[in-house]
Design a protein around this motif. Sequence first.
Motif, mmCIF file in Angstrom:
data_model
loop_
_atom_site.group_PDB
_atom_site.id
_atom_site.type_symbol
_atom_site.label_atom_id
_atom_site.label_comp_id
_atom_site.label_asym_id
_atom_site.label_seq_id
_atom_site.Cartn_x
_atom_site.Cartn_y
_atom_site.Cartn_z
ATOM 1 N N CYS A 161 -2.000 31.282 26.860
ATOM 2 C CA CYS A 161 -3.229 31.711 26.166
ATOM 3 C C CYS A 161 -2.937 32.254 24.758
ATOM 4 N N PRO A 173 -7.489 34.072 30.884
ATOM 5 C CA PRO A 173 -8.081 32.917 31.568
ATOM 6 C C PRO A 173 -8.084 33.003 33.096
ATOM 7 N N CYS A 208 -12.232 34.848 24.042
ATOM 8 C CA CYS A 208 -11.608 33.512 24.168
ATOM 9 C C CYS A 208 -11.966 32.686 22.943
ATOM 10 N N THR A 209 -10.979 31.961 22.409
ATOM 11 C CA THR A 209 -11.227 31.194 21.182
ATOM 12 C C THR A 209 -11.304 29.680 21.420
ATOM 13 N N CYS A 214 -5.340 26.731 28.219
ATOM 14 C CA CYS A 214 -5.325 27.039 29.658
ATOM 15 C C CYS A 214 -5.723 25.818 30.483
ATOM 16 N N MET A 225 -10.985 27.841 30.903
ATOM 17 C CA MET A 225 -11.899 27.960 29.752
ATOM 18 C C MET A 225 -13.323 27.549 30.140
ATOM 19 N N ILE A 228 -14.947 30.366 31.802
ATOM 20 C CA ILE A 228 -15.336 31.411 30.837
ATOM 21 C C ILE A 228 -16.652 31.000 30.152
HETATM 22 S S1 SF4 Z 1 -9.293 28.600 25.947
HETATM 23 FE FE1 SF4 Z 1 -9.573 30.815 25.804
HETATM 24 S S2 SF4 Z 1 -8.747 31.646 27.694
HETATM 25 FE FE2 SF4 Z 1 -8.020 29.511 27.524
HETATM 26 S S3 SF4 Z 1 -6.008 29.705 26.602
HETATM 27 FE FE3 SF4 Z 1 -7.468 29.393 24.907
HETATM 28 S S4 SF4 Z 1 -8.095 31.460 24.247
HETATM 29 FE FE4 SF4 Z 1 -7.059 31.665 26.242
#
Ligand code: SF4
Length: 364
Positions: A161, A173, A208-209, A214, A225, A228
């Motif tokens: 992540c 995640p 989360c970006t 993930c 993701m 999320i």
């Molecule tokens: S999508 Fe979001 S939760 Fe997944 S690795 Fe990237 S920043 Fe982390």
Amino acid sequence: MPDYSLKIRRYNPESGQPAYWQQFEVDLPAERSVLDGILRAKYDQDGSLSIRCSCQAAICGSCGVRINGMSRLACNTKLGEAAEDAPNGAIVVEPMGNMPVLKDLIVDMDAVHWKKVQRVVPWLLPEGDPPDREYIVEPESMIDITQSMACIHCGACVSACLSMEVDPEFIGPAALAKAYRFVGDPRDAFTEDRLLDLAEDPHGIYDCTHCFACIEVCPKDVAPMNQIMRLRRRATSDYGIKDGNNGYGHEKAFSDLIEKYGLLSEAQLLPKSYGDGSLIRAQVKPAALKELTAKLPTVIRGLRSGKVSPKTALIHRKLKDQDQIRRMYKEVESHEDRLELNLYIVGDSDAEEEGTMAEGGQEG
Ligand code: SF4
Ligand code: SF4
Ligand code: FES
């Protein structure tokens, strides 16, 4: 029999010495796993080499490591495949990222992963007296959470992540996928409280970006993701939660700008985010003024370097086939019920014909 080189990162905090690399040569067939290679090196060459493992069948989730930079299960990665991506011919094996190293390839899962899982209250919170027999729920609602239930807690997504690298406090995640498992469970009576908690936490669902890392590394296709994003949609669309982190406003501004222009307008994104999608409302939000003022040096740097000009910043062009984007918005918004699909829901043939279905863990 092929001969594989394993370049393994060694570290023993009790030695007082810094980490170092050690190379091992192992004779094993290409279809044997990297874990087999590590264990062969341990048994034949250096008994102090440490890795955590148990099932050797991608079930227990204990053998997470980084192989050639990618977070993976060592028992689920073939030596032959790993060798194809190996820089300079040696398969590079390191402990997972974003977690402290205890010894060699063993990381402290308690300090990060399990702590974060605990943070999301990972158990069912029903209300009222339990039924005489079992809880009866619609099968569809349980299918909805099957994907998040497939997690084996290997920590590969935590290791990969990018947001956690920047903000170690990010819930992350795996824990957020676990949170969706209970948010999506119809037997749980605290859905709104859970969502409010995760939206208001500055290290929660809006941290989360969308980097997809993930999704890429998860060996069980949990697609954290996506879970999320589902938490966000439940928070905003179903419960109208406007959080203190401005996540709601940011998503609305982002979506509105794409609908209008087909391209993101950075100049409008920040003020519109604070105005919940409106430039006018943003004028009266003190937080917006504060944030805009803080961003001024970045804007000035962009203007000086020629990366942006006042014209490109203020006059935003539309995509040529912008009408196609609007058509997509209309199509999606015309559905009365939100349509969400995952690996375990393949949908019906009508929807497939209409082109509204997606395969392989995608959401429509
Ligand atoms: S999508 Fe979001 S939760 Fe997944 S690795 Fe990237 S920043 Fe982390
Ligand atoms: S979500 Fe996937 S990568 Fe993350 S801990 Fe669970 S199984 Fe491992
Ligand atoms: S040893 Fe169990 S998942 Fe690899």
